[in-house]
Structure formats: C-alpha cells, structure tokens
Motif scaffolding. Sequence first.
Motif, PDB file in Angstrom:
ATOM      1  N   LEU A 130       0.821  -1.204   0.000  1.00 16.89           N
ATOM      2  CA  LEU A 130       0.000   0.000   0.000  1.00 16.89           C
ATOM      3  C   LEU A 130       0.860   1.261   0.000  1.00 16.89           C
ATOM      4  CD1 LEU A 130      -2.963   1.028   0.190  1.00 16.89           C
ATOM      5  CD2 LEU A 130      -2.655   1.075   2.683  1.00 16.89           C
ATOM      6  N   VAL A 131       0.488   2.202  -0.847  1.00 14.48           N
ATOM      7  CA  VAL A 131       1.174   3.498  -0.931  1.00 14.48           C
ATOM      8  C   VAL A 131       0.349   4.580  -0.252  1.00 14.48           C
ATOM      9  CG1 VAL A 131       1.939   5.311  -2.518  1.00 14.48           C
ATOM     10  CG2 VAL A 131       2.465   2.913  -3.004  1.00 14.48           C
ATOM     11  N   SER A 143      -3.006  13.963  -6.850  1.00 13.79           N
ATOM     12  CA  SER A 143      -2.230  14.009  -5.614  1.00 13.79           C
ATOM     13  C   SER A 143      -2.553  12.785  -4.768  1.00 13.79           C
ATOM     14  CB  SER A 143      -2.550  15.281  -4.817  1.00 13.79           C
ATOM     15  OG  SER A 143      -2.162  16.435  -5.519  1.00 13.79           O
ATOM     16  N   VAL A 144      -1.519  12.212  -4.191  1.00 13.39           N
ATOM     17  CA  VAL A 144      -1.674  11.010  -3.380  1.00 13.39           C
ATOM     18  C   VAL A 144      -1.138  11.279  -1.979  1.00 13.39           C
ATOM     19  CG1 VAL A 144      -1.021   8.594  -3.099  1.00 13.39           C
ATOM     20  CG2 VAL A 144      -1.439   9.520  -5.387  1.00 13.39           C
ATOM     21  N   SER A 145      -1.965  11.035  -0.976  1.00 15.18           N
ATOM     22  CA  SER A 145      -1.537  11.147   0.418  1.00 15.18           C
ATOM     23  C   SER A 145      -0.973   9.793   0.845  1.00 15.18           C
ATOM     24  CB  SER A 145      -2.728  11.530   1.305  1.00 15.18           C
ATOM     25  OG  SER A 145      -2.344  11.544   2.666  1.00 15.18           O
ATOM     26  N   LEU A 146       0.275   9.797   1.300  1.00 11.29           N
ATOM     27  CA  LEU A 146       0.933   8.553   1.691  1.00 11.29           C
ATOM     28  C   LEU A 146       0.388   8.043   3.019  1.00 11.29           C
ATOM     29  CD1 LEU A 146       4.635   9.441   0.793  1.00 11.29           C
ATOM     30  CD2 LEU A 146       2.903   8.331  -0.642  1.00 11.29           C
ATOM     31  N   ILE A 147       0.516   6.753   3.254  1.00 13.58           N
ATOM     32  CA  ILE A 147       0.013   6.170   4.487  1.00 13.58           C
ATOM     33  C   ILE A 147       0.793   6.644   5.709  1.00 13.58           C
ATOM     34  CG2 ILE A 147      -1.013   4.125   3.453  1.00 13.58           C
ATOM     35  CD1 ILE A 147       1.518   2.579   4.150  1.00 13.58           C
ATOM     36  N   THR A 148       1.961   7.255   5.499  1.00  9.05           N
ATOM     37  CA  THR A 148       2.748   7.771   6.617  1.00  9.05           C
ATOM     38  C   THR A 148       2.333   9.188   7.003  1.00  9.05           C
ATOM     39  OG1 THR A 148       4.432   8.308   4.951  1.00  9.05           O
ATOM     40  CG2 THR A 148       4.800   6.347   6.293  1.00  9.05           C
ATOM     41  N   ASP A 149       1.367   9.766   6.307  1.00  8.65           N
ATOM     42  CA  ASP A 149       0.873  11.097   6.649  1.00  8.65           C
ATOM     43  C   ASP A 149       0.226  11.042   8.034  1.00  8.65           C
ATOM     44  OD1 ASP A 149       0.047  13.901   5.259  1.00  8.65           O
ATOM     45  OD2 ASP A 149      -1.519  13.221   6.633  1.00  8.65           O
ATOM     46  N   ALA A 150       0.389  12.126   8.808  1.00  7.09           N
ATOM     47  CA  ALA A 150      -0.139  12.150  10.174  1.00  7.09           C
ATOM     48  C   ALA A 150      -1.655  11.997  10.209  1.00  7.09           C
ATOM     49  CB  ALA A 150       0.272  13.447  10.863  1.00  7.09           C
ATOM     50  N   ALA A 151      -2.328  12.396   9.125  1.00  6.10           N
ATOM     51  CA  ALA A 151      -3.786  12.310   9.079  1.00  6.10           C
ATOM     52  C   ALA A 151      -4.274  10.972   8.531  1.00  6.10           C
ATOM     53  CB  ALA A 151      -4.345  13.450   8.229  1.00  6.10           C
ATOM     54  N   GLY A 210       2.516  -3.478   5.930  1.00  8.01           N
ATOM     55  CA  GLY A 210       3.879  -3.471   6.442  1.00  8.01           C
ATOM     56  C   GLY A 210       4.153  -4.607   7.416  1.00  8.01           C
ATOM     57  N   THR A 211       5.307  -4.496   8.097  1.00 11.46           N
ATOM     58  CA  THR A 211       5.786  -5.523   9.021  1.00 11.46           C
ATOM     59  C   THR A 211       6.014  -4.909  10.392  1.00 11.46           C
ATOM     60  OG1 THR A 211       6.928  -6.619   7.189  1.00 11.46           O
ATOM     61  CG2 THR A 211       7.599  -7.235   9.425  1.00 11.46           C
ATOM     62  N   VAL A 212       5.576  -5.608  11.430  1.00 18.70           N
ATOM     63  CA  VAL A 212       5.772  -5.144  12.803  1.00 18.70           C
ATOM     64  C   VAL A 212       7.265  -5.180  13.132  1.00 18.70           C
ATOM     65  CG1 VAL A 212       5.328  -5.645  15.248  1.00 18.70           C
ATOM     66  CG2 VAL A 212       3.492  -5.902  13.550  1.00 18.70           C
ATOM     67  N   THR A 213       7.783  -4.049  13.630  1.00 20.42           N
ATOM     68  CA  THR A 213       9.208  -3.961  13.956  1.00 20.42           C
ATOM     69  C   THR A 213       9.467  -3.822  15.455  1.00 20.42           C
ATOM     70  OG1 THR A 213       9.170  -1.559  13.610  1.00 20.42           O
ATOM     71  CG2 THR A 213       9.789  -2.938  11.735  1.00 20.42           C
ATOM     72  N   ALA A 214       8.472  -3.357  16.206  1.00 21.43           N
ATOM     73  CA  ALA A 214       8.657  -3.188  17.653  1.00 21.43           C
ATOM     74  C   ALA A 214       7.296  -3.162  18.340  1.00 21.43           C
ATOM     75  CB  ALA A 214       9.420  -1.900  17.955  1.00 21.43           C
ATOM     76  N   ILE A 215       7.201  -3.829  19.478  1.00 15.31           N
ATOM     77  CA  ILE A 215       5.973  -3.839  20.265  1.00 15.31           C
ATOM     78  C   ILE A 215       6.073  -2.738  21.316  1.00 15.31           C
ATOM     79  CG2 ILE A 215       4.389  -5.222  21.639  1.00 15.31           C
ATOM     80  CD1 ILE A 215       4.909  -6.358  18.859  1.00 15.31           C
ATOM     81  N   PRO A 230       6.585   0.249   6.667  1.00 10.90           N
ATOM     82  CA  PRO A 230       5.771   0.115   5.452  1.00 10.90           C
ATOM     83  C   PRO A 230       6.348  -0.920   4.495  1.00 10.90           C
ATOM     84  CG  PRO A 230       6.102   2.425   5.998  1.00 10.90           C
ATOM     85  CD  PRO A 230       7.016   1.641   6.895  1.00 10.90           C
ATOM     86  N   ALA A 231       5.466  -1.675   3.853  1.00 11.43           N
ATOM     87  CA  ALA A 231       5.915  -2.659   2.867  1.00 11.43           C
ATOM     88  C   ALA A 231       6.469  -1.974   1.626  1.00 11.43           C
ATOM     89  CB  ALA A 231       4.750  -3.575   2.486  1.00 11.43           C
ATOM     90  N   ALA A 232       5.867  -0.870   1.229  1.00 12.59           N
ATOM     91  CA  ALA A 232       6.329  -0.117   0.058  1.00 12.59           C
ATOM     92  C   ALA A 232       7.419   0.863   0.465  1.00 12.59           C
ATOM     93  CB  ALA A 232       5.165   0.639  -0.581  1.00 12.59           C
TER      94      ALA A 232
END
Length: 251
Positions: A130-131, A143-151, A210-215, A230-232
Amino acid sequence: MKRAFVLLVLAAGVLLIVFDRTLMPLAPVRAAGSTVYGTVENAIGTVTRSIGGEGRLRALEGENAKLKADLLAAAPGTAGQVERLAVATGKHRGVAAHVVGFGQGQNVTIDTGAADGVARDVTVLNADGLVGKVTWAGPATASVSLITDAASSVGARMAGSGELGVVTGLPGEGLRLSLFDPNAPLKVGDQVVTLGSAGARPYVAGVPIGTVTAIESVPGAATRTALVRPAARLSALDLVAVIVPDLATGR
C-alpha cells in the motif's frame, strides 16, 4: 505587400509594449499563456513517455500485468487472503502511473488523472504494498496522500491471527498499529494487511501494509500498539497502480 505586413506586425508589437508598460500590464496574459504551455508540455511529456509508439504501449501493458502478478505473489498470509486481494482488485480497473513529484508533507504527484478514471479516495499501491490514497484528481495528474501522513488512518488486519486494528501515520518514523484487543497475540515480524473499506474506497482489502518492527508497552492501554515498517518503499516510489472506481457501480 509583404513590407506593409511586416510594418504592421512591428507596429502592433510596439503598441503591446507601450500598453504593457503604461496602461495595463500584461502579466496575467503571460501567466495564462505559461499555464497553457505548461499543461501542453506536461501532456506531451506524459504521452511521449506513456505511449511512445506501439512498443512502449506494449511495455506498459507488460509492466501493469507484472505489477498485478507481483502483488498477488507478495501478499502475505493464507491462500484465502491472496484470493480476497485478487477479488478486490478484479472488481476495478487498475491504472498504471508514475510518481513525478514529491509535495510538502507526505504527498506525491502522479502523472495520471481524471481523464483515465482516477478519482478521489481510491487506493494507490505498488508491487510491494500500500502506498496511500488519492486526495485530488485533475485532468492529467493527481495528488496522493501517503500512508505515513499524520492524518492517515487505515483499517488493518493481522495476516496470521486475523486480529483487527487501525494503522496511523508517523511522519519520519513509519506507521503505528493499534489492535482493538489489548490482549491480542502480536510479535515482531508479523505482517499487516488492509482490512478494506465499504465499497473498496478508499482502500481495497488484503493489500500489504507493512511488518511489525517493535511492540510498544503501555500499561493499562485499551489497545495494543506496535511500530510498523511500510511494505512499500515510500521514499523511492516510481511505478504505482491506482484502483479506478467501477463506472458501472460507481464504486
């Protein structure tokens, strides 16, 4: 006759210069011309790169087919999850696009727009996962809002346990996963995929997030949280696919 025509053109040029400097500046006219020229130049560039003759067209079709195949192959979890991804994407037409600019914040611009069926609130992904989602669509760009955007907030499912949660953006850090069950099983390396939205908008189901990196350990918290990579590769985006709404159903 030719001399008279030349003199007439010269006279018109002088009048324009005088008019521009003394009566009413022609800046708005020049700006409008620049806008039109820029639009045409962008369109020509897009056509040249995206079409470029029959050979380039076939290459793009091949890229698109490979993109779908890679997505299905890369989808984590069981065969049922892969099947759900195939069903979700199969209901809609995927449009290939290239990322042509990075805007302020967690946003990018792609070279495909409403003319190709792109609309707001639809899924954008690449061969890895996912992007983001489309937040604005012009005739030839979007325009594309990335999944890392705060919103950003994406409904999520754990690929192994099936536990539900939500993934939110952490600009500069990645993603945070919050599982609804505070006692849900969770470990580093677990895969997270999209839960899917009603009508598959803005997100289709089963796309790798994505993949879990830390609990994260928060005593007494109502949810269980973790950091997710993120996977992408969002900092190195190029070819992406936009899931275009089904014109027959409006979804």
